[in-house]
Design a protein around this motif. Sequence first.
Motif, PDB file in Angstrom:
ATOM      1  N   SER A 188       0.847  -1.182   0.000  1.00 26.27           N
ATOM      2  CA  SER A 188       0.000   0.000   0.000  1.00 26.27           C
ATOM      3  C   SER A 188       0.885   1.235   0.000  1.00 26.27           C
ATOM      4  O   SER A 188       1.859   1.296   0.742  1.00 26.27           O
ATOM      5  CB  SER A 188      -0.888  -0.025   1.247  1.00 26.27           C
ATOM      6  OG  SER A 188      -1.756   1.072   1.275  1.00 26.27           O
ATOM      7  N   LEU A 189       0.526   2.215  -0.828  1.00 24.07           N
ATOM      8  CA  LEU A 189       1.268   3.471  -0.864  1.00 24.07           C
ATOM      9  C   LEU A 189       0.278   4.561  -1.250  1.00 24.07           C
ATOM     10  O   LEU A 189      -0.234   4.572  -2.355  1.00 24.07           O
ATOM     11  CB  LEU A 189       2.409   3.398  -1.873  1.00 24.07           C
ATOM     12  CG  LEU A 189       3.450   4.512  -1.823  1.00 24.07           C
ATOM     13  CD1 LEU A 189       4.717   4.078  -2.517  1.00 24.07           C
ATOM     14  CD2 LEU A 189       2.986   5.835  -2.282  1.00 24.07           C
ATOM     15  N   HIS A 190      -0.044   5.450  -0.308  1.00 23.66           N
ATOM     16  CA  HIS A 190      -0.998   6.532  -0.568  1.00 23.66           C
ATOM     17  C   HIS A 190      -0.798   7.635   0.457  1.00 23.66           C
ATOM     18  O   HIS A 190      -0.058   7.469   1.422  1.00 23.66           O
ATOM     19  CB  HIS A 190      -2.437   6.008  -0.518  1.00 23.66           C
ATOM     20  CG  HIS A 190      -2.775   5.260   0.736  1.00 23.66           C
ATOM     21  ND1 HIS A 190      -3.110   5.892   1.925  1.00 23.66           N
ATOM     22  CD2 HIS A 190      -2.801   3.941   1.011  1.00 23.66           C
ATOM     23  CE1 HIS A 190      -3.346   4.982   2.855  1.00 23.66           C
ATOM     24  NE2 HIS A 190      -3.153   3.782   2.334  1.00 23.66           N
ATOM     25  N   GLU A 191      -1.474   8.755   0.248  1.00 21.19           N
ATOM     26  CA  GLU A 191      -1.416   9.836   1.220  1.00 21.19           C
ATOM     27  C   GLU A 191      -1.990   9.323   2.534  1.00 21.19           C
ATOM     28  O   GLU A 191      -2.994   8.608   2.549  1.00 21.19           O
ATOM     29  CB  GLU A 191      -2.209  11.036   0.722  1.00 21.19           C
ATOM     30  CG  GLU A 191      -2.077  12.251   1.603  1.00 21.19           C
ATOM     31  CD  GLU A 191      -2.734  13.491   1.026  1.00 21.19           C
ATOM     32  OE1 GLU A 191      -2.980  14.401   1.816  1.00 21.19           O
ATOM     33  OE2 GLU A 191      -3.012  13.537  -0.186  1.00 21.19           O
ATOM     34  N   ASP A 192      -1.334   9.649   3.634  1.00 24.56           N
ATOM     35  CA  ASP A 192      -1.782   9.210   4.946  1.00 24.56           C
ATOM     36  C   ASP A 192      -3.125   9.853   5.278  1.00 24.56           C
ATOM     37  O   ASP A 192      -3.373  11.002   4.943  1.00 24.56           O
ATOM     38  CB  ASP A 192      -0.746   9.578   6.012  1.00 24.56           C
ATOM     39  CG  ASP A 192      -1.048   8.962   7.342  1.00 24.56           C
ATOM     40  OD1 ASP A 192      -1.632   7.856   7.388  1.00 24.56           O
ATOM     41  OD2 ASP A 192      -0.700   9.581   8.367  1.00 24.56           O
ATOM     42  N   GLN A 193      -3.997   9.093   5.935  1.00 27.01           N
ATOM     43  CA  GLN A 193      -5.289   9.587   6.372  1.00 27.01           C
ATOM     44  C   GLN A 193      -5.268   9.742   7.879  1.00 27.01           C
ATOM     45  O   GLN A 193      -4.976   8.792   8.589  1.00 27.01           O
ATOM     46  CB  GLN A 193      -6.390   8.621   5.946  1.00 27.01           C
ATOM     47  CG  GLN A 193      -6.436   8.427   4.447  1.00 27.01           C
ATOM     48  CD  GLN A 193      -7.351   7.283   4.030  1.00 27.01           C
ATOM     49  OE1 GLN A 193      -7.861   6.560   4.851  1.00 27.01           O
ATOM     50  NE2 GLN A 193      -7.524   7.129   2.744  1.00 27.01           N
ATOM     51  N   VAL A 194      -5.572  10.915   8.353  1.00 30.47           N
ATOM     52  CA  VAL A 194      -5.551  11.190   9.780  1.00 30.47           C
ATOM     53  C   VAL A 194      -6.876  10.725  10.379  1.00 30.47           C
ATOM     54  O   VAL A 194      -7.945  11.046   9.886  1.00 30.47           O
ATOM     55  CB  VAL A 194      -5.349  12.701  10.040  1.00 30.47           C
ATOM     56  CG1 VAL A 194      -5.399  13.003  11.514  1.00 30.47           C
ATOM     57  CG2 VAL A 194      -4.057  13.160   9.414  1.00 30.47           C
ATOM     58  N   ASP A 195      -6.767   9.925  11.455  1.00 23.29           N
ATOM     59  CA  ASP A 195      -7.965   9.474  12.165  1.00 23.29           C
ATOM     60  C   ASP A 195      -8.412  10.550  13.138  1.00 23.29           C
ATOM     61  O   ASP A 195      -7.629  11.018  13.953  1.00 23.29           O
ATOM     62  CB  ASP A 195      -7.675   8.185  12.960  1.00 23.29           C
ATOM     63  CG  ASP A 195      -7.380   7.018  12.048  1.00 23.29           C
ATOM     64  OD1 ASP A 195      -7.906   7.001  10.918  1.00 23.29           O
ATOM     65  OD2 ASP A 195      -6.634   6.117  12.452  1.00 23.29           O
ATOM     66  N   ASP A 196      -9.681  10.945  13.056  1.00 22.21           N
ATOM     67  CA  ASP A 196     -10.233  11.926  13.997  1.00 22.21           C
ATOM     68  C   ASP A 196     -10.957  11.184  15.106  1.00 22.21           C
ATOM     69  O   ASP A 196     -12.099  10.795  14.966  1.00 22.21           O
ATOM     70  CB  ASP A 196     -11.208  12.856  13.295  1.00 22.21           C
ATOM     71  CG  ASP A 196     -10.514  13.820  12.346  1.00 22.21           C
ATOM     72  OD1 ASP A 196      -9.371  14.204  12.656  1.00 22.21           O
ATOM     73  OD2 ASP A 196     -11.103  14.193  11.330  1.00 22.21           O
ATOM     74  N   GLU A 197     -10.234  10.944  16.192  1.00 23.03           N
ATOM     75  CA  GLU A 197     -10.818  10.234  17.337  1.00 23.03           C
ATOM     76  C   GLU A 197     -10.916  11.157  18.535  1.00 23.03           C
ATOM     77  O   GLU A 197     -10.507  10.846  19.627  1.00 23.03           O
ATOM     78  CB  GLU A 197      -9.972   9.006  17.668  1.00 23.03           C
ATOM     79  CG  GLU A 197      -9.978   7.981  16.561  1.00 23.03           C
ATOM     80  CD  GLU A 197      -9.211   6.731  16.963  1.00 23.03           C
ATOM     81  OE1 GLU A 197      -8.942   6.544  18.151  1.00 23.03           O
ATOM     82  OE2 GLU A 197      -8.890   5.956  16.055  1.00 23.03           O
ATOM     83  N   THR A 198     -11.460  12.348  18.330  1.00 25.87           N
ATOM     84  CA  THR A 198     -11.594  13.305  19.417  1.00 25.87           C
ATOM     85  C   THR A 198     -13.003  13.376  19.909  1.00 25.87           C
ATOM     86  O   THR A 198     -13.920  12.942  19.309  1.00 25.87           O
ATOM     87  CB  THR A 198     -11.140  14.716  18.970  1.00 25.87           C
ATOM     88  OG1 THR A 198     -11.922  15.092  17.829  1.00 25.87           O
ATOM     89  CG2 THR A 198      -9.665  14.710  18.637  1.00 25.87           C
TER      90      THR A 198
END
Length: 64
Positions: free
Chosen positions: A54-64
């Motif tokens: 897998s190689l792609h732009e990182d996705q930030v998890d919003d766990e707030t």
Amino acid sequence: HDARDLLADLEAADFFERLVSVQTGEWLYVFKPVVAATTLYVKVVLPAHCVVVSLHEDQVDDET
């Protein structure tokens, strides 16, 4: 060619985590290098040769 160059330039500081593949039981290695101000998500498996999983732009998890 870009993916090959990216892999060749990975550094220890780019390492993020090691996972076990659910399908094969092999170790998968995740790196998060920053390229042109964008964090990429790169997952590879290293059996006999390096295979990019897998190689792609990182996705930030919003766990707030």
